[in-house]
Design a protein around this motif. Structure first.
Motif, mmCIF file in Angstrom:
data_model
loop_
_atom_site.group_PDB
_atom_site.id
_atom_site.type_symbol
_atom_site.label_atom_id
_atom_site.label_comp_id
_atom_site.label_asym_id
_atom_site.label_seq_id
_atom_site.Cartn_x
_atom_site.Cartn_y
_atom_site.Cartn_z
ATOM 1 N N TRP A 20 28.998 2.059 -4.527
ATOM 2 C CA TRP A 20 28.097 1.451 -5.501
ATOM 3 C C TRP A 20 28.823 0.368 -6.290
ATOM 4 O O TRP A 20 30.053 0.334 -6.348
ATOM 5 C CB TRP A 20 27.555 2.510 -6.468
ATOM 6 C CG TRP A 20 26.732 3.566 -5.796
ATOM 7 C CD1 TRP A 20 26.209 3.532 -4.535
ATOM 8 C CD2 TRP A 20 26.349 4.835 -6.345
ATOM 9 N NE1 TRP A 20 25.516 4.688 -4.272
ATOM 10 C CE2 TRP A 20 25.578 5.508 -5.357
ATOM 11 C CE3 TRP A 20 26.561 5.465 -7.567
ATOM 12 C CZ2 TRP A 20 25.040 6.771 -5.569
ATOM 13 C CZ3 TRP A 20 26.029 6.722 -7.782
ATOM 14 C CH2 TRP A 20 25.272 7.370 -6.792
ATOM 15 N N GLN A 21 28.041 -0.474 -6.909
ATOM 16 C CA GLN A 21 28.616 -1.601 -7.645
ATOM 17 C C GLN A 21 27.979 -1.720 -9.023
ATOM 18 O O GLN A 21 26.781 -1.490 -9.191
ATOM 19 C CB GLN A 21 28.405 -2.901 -6.864
ATOM 20 C CG GLN A 21 29.132 -4.102 -7.428
ATOM 21 C CD GLN A 21 29.068 -5.295 -6.492
ATOM 22 O OE1 GLN A 21 28.355 -5.273 -5.490
ATOM 23 N NE2 GLN A 21 29.814 -6.333 -6.798
ATOM 24 N N VAL A 102 35.694 13.511 -4.797
ATOM 25 C CA VAL A 102 36.661 12.443 -5.018
ATOM 26 C C VAL A 102 35.910 11.161 -5.353
ATOM 27 O O VAL A 102 34.862 10.875 -4.773
ATOM 28 C CB VAL A 102 37.566 12.234 -3.781
ATOM 29 C CG1 VAL A 102 36.735 11.901 -2.554
ATOM 30 C CG2 VAL A 102 38.598 11.144 -4.036
ATOM 31 N N ALA A 103 36.434 10.430 -6.315
ATOM 32 C CA ALA A 103 35.805 9.171 -6.725
ATOM 33 C C ALA A 103 36.886 8.120 -6.925
ATOM 34 O O ALA A 103 37.933 8.394 -7.520
ATOM 35 C CB ALA A 103 35.003 9.359 -8.010
ATOM 36 N N TYR A 104 36.633 6.937 -6.405
ATOM 37 C CA TYR A 104 37.526 5.798 -6.593
ATOM 38 C C TYR A 104 36.794 4.744 -7.414
ATOM 39 O O TYR A 104 35.588 4.531 -7.238
ATOM 40 C CB TYR A 104 37.933 5.187 -5.254
ATOM 41 C CG TYR A 104 38.756 6.088 -4.375
ATOM 42 C CD1 TYR A 104 40.134 6.174 -4.526
ATOM 43 C CD2 TYR A 104 38.147 6.851 -3.382
ATOM 44 C CE1 TYR A 104 40.889 7.007 -3.711
ATOM 45 C CE2 TYR A 104 38.894 7.683 -2.565
ATOM 46 C CZ TYR A 104 40.266 7.753 -2.736
ATOM 47 O OH TYR A 104 41.008 8.575 -1.931
ATOM 48 N N ILE A 121 28.389 13.216 -8.981
ATOM 49 C CA ILE A 121 29.562 12.812 -9.765
ATOM 50 C C ILE A 121 29.550 11.307 -10.013
ATOM 51 O O ILE A 121 29.816 10.837 -11.126
ATOM 52 C CB ILE A 121 30.867 13.220 -9.052
ATOM 53 C CG1 ILE A 121 30.981 14.743 -8.984
ATOM 54 C CG2 ILE A 121 32.075 12.622 -9.760
ATOM 55 C CD1 ILE A 121 31.092 15.416 -10.328
ATOM 56 N N LEU A 122 29.230 10.532 -8.983
ATOM 57 C CA LEU A 122 29.176 9.082 -9.140
ATOM 58 C C LEU A 122 28.096 8.686 -10.145
ATOM 59 O O LEU A 122 28.278 7.764 -10.943
ATOM 60 C CB LEU A 122 28.904 8.412 -7.794
ATOM 61 C CG LEU A 122 30.025 8.496 -6.749
ATOM 62 C CD1 LEU A 122 29.594 7.809 -5.462
ATOM 63 C CD2 LEU A 122 31.312 7.876 -7.269
ATOM 64 N N GLY A 123 26.976 9.393 -10.114
ATOM 65 C CA GLY A 123 25.914 9.123 -11.079
ATOM 66 C C GLY A 123 26.361 9.411 -12.501
ATOM 67 O O GLY A 123 26.024 8.670 -13.437
ATOM 68 N N TRP A 128 28.233 7.484 -17.754
ATOM 69 C CA TRP A 128 29.280 7.469 -18.782
ATOM 70 C C TRP A 128 29.753 6.043 -19.054
ATOM 71 O O TRP A 128 29.944 5.659 -20.215
ATOM 72 C CB TRP A 128 30.450 8.338 -18.328
ATOM 73 C CG TRP A 128 31.604 8.293 -19.278
ATOM 74 C CD1 TRP A 128 31.745 8.976 -20.450
ATOM 75 C CD2 TRP A 128 32.782 7.485 -19.140
ATOM 76 N NE1 TRP A 128 32.934 8.652 -21.053
ATOM 77 C CE2 TRP A 128 33.590 7.744 -20.274
ATOM 78 C CE3 TRP A 128 33.223 6.592 -18.182
ATOM 79 C CZ2 TRP A 128 34.819 7.125 -20.456
ATOM 80 C CZ3 TRP A 128 34.451 5.973 -18.361
ATOM 81 C CH2 TRP A 128 35.231 6.239 -19.489
ATOM 82 N N LEU A 129 29.939 5.253 -18.002
ATOM 83 C CA LEU A 129 30.356 3.863 -18.185
ATOM 84 C C LEU A 129 29.338 3.090 -19.026
ATOM 85 O O LEU A 129 29.704 2.246 -19.849
ATOM 86 C CB LEU A 129 30.529 3.181 -16.826
ATOM 87 C CG LEU A 129 31.796 3.523 -16.037
ATOM 88 C CD1 LEU A 129 31.715 2.954 -14.627
ATOM 89 C CD2 LEU A 129 33.036 2.991 -16.748
ATOM 90 N N SER A 130 28.070 3.402 -18.834
ATOM 91 C CA SER A 130 27.012 2.715 -19.583
ATOM 92 C C SER A 130 27.029 3.076 -21.062
ATOM 93 O O SER A 130 26.484 2.330 -21.884
ATOM 94 C CB SER A 130 25.642 3.051 -18.978
ATOM 95 O OG SER A 130 25.554 2.572 -17.642
#
Length: 236
Positions: A20-21, A102-104, A121-123, A128-130
């Motif tokens: 994702w981007q 795992v997340a990069y 997890i990616l969601g 959280w970034l938002s």
């Protein structure tokens, strides 16, 4: 950076990871200024009777020499606080492992790639970034650092192309109408100093040709997606 992205995309294709981007809006405004920096009051926002006063910056703004570093330093502190670990060899690459997930995360200025095997997890990372920055969700990644990503998940294939970048380079150096060849370089070409310009007219004309810039532009394509032209580039 380009090497790390290629490696991660290869891992993504092999294990069928999500990719994702996201984009950080006005990224450089998130950094904090450590030095004492002053600026004139902006036109239209001058305080009447205090025109002689200046503003002291507390946050970074676009145009400062240290703006990019201030942003990167702040992002590093924030992302480490979410248990991401910075890669020892690439300061823009982070990894987070939780159980079997795992997340990069790859940061390139204000562009973020999220790669991992757990959609939930990616969601959570995106959410959280938002909360930390003003973000734009770009969905599944399709374009990064001038590289277009093609993907066929049913066959676990992932391809990269820089056709748009190469077309821009050709237009920049007035070569968009050049005839395409089947090989990066013709056989039997020999270059020597004897072919260098000798007359004042030729020397003047060559001084206006951005040779180093052209080589550098092609070198970026070589490093990312076109290693087949590496020999032709080094030969010249």
């Amino acid at each position: 950076m380009a090497k790390s992205i290629r490696i991660l995309l290869a891992i993504t294709a092999w294990y069928d990871y999500e990719i994702w981007q996201m984009d950080v809006k006005t990224a450089f405004l998130n950094g904090f200024v450590e030095e004492e920096i002053f600026m004139d009051q902006l036109e239209g926002f001058t305080t009447v009777g205090e025109e002689q006063k200046v503003c002291r910056l507390q946050r970074s703004i676009y145009g400062l020499k240290q703006a990019s570093r201030s942003w990167n330093t702040h992002f590093d502190e924030v992302i480490r606080g979410y248990n991401f670990i910075k890669n020892d060899y690439d300061a823009c690459l982070y990894k987070k492992i939780s159980g079997g997930s795992v997340a990069y995360l790859v940061l390139y200025v204000d562009d973020i790639l999220l790669i991992g095997n757990d959609v939930k997890i990616l969601g959570e990372i995106k959410a959280w970034l938002s909360t930390q920055f003003s973000m734009k969700d770009m969905g599944e990644a399709s374009y990064i650092i001038g590289i277009k990503i093609y993907r066929d998940r049913s066959r676990r294939l992932l391809g990269l192309t820089q056709s748009s970048y190469i077309e821009k380079v050709l237009k920049r150096f007035n070569m968009e109408h050049s005839i395409r060849g089947l090989l990066p370089m013709r056989h039997g070409i020999k270059l020597s100093k004897k072919q260098s310009p000798k007359t004042d007219e030729k020397l003047k004309r060559m001084s206006n040709i951005p040779y180093a810039s052209a080589v550098g532009s092609i070198q970026y394509a070589v490093q990312c997606t076109r290693p087949d032209v590496a020999y032709a580039l080094s030969f010249n």
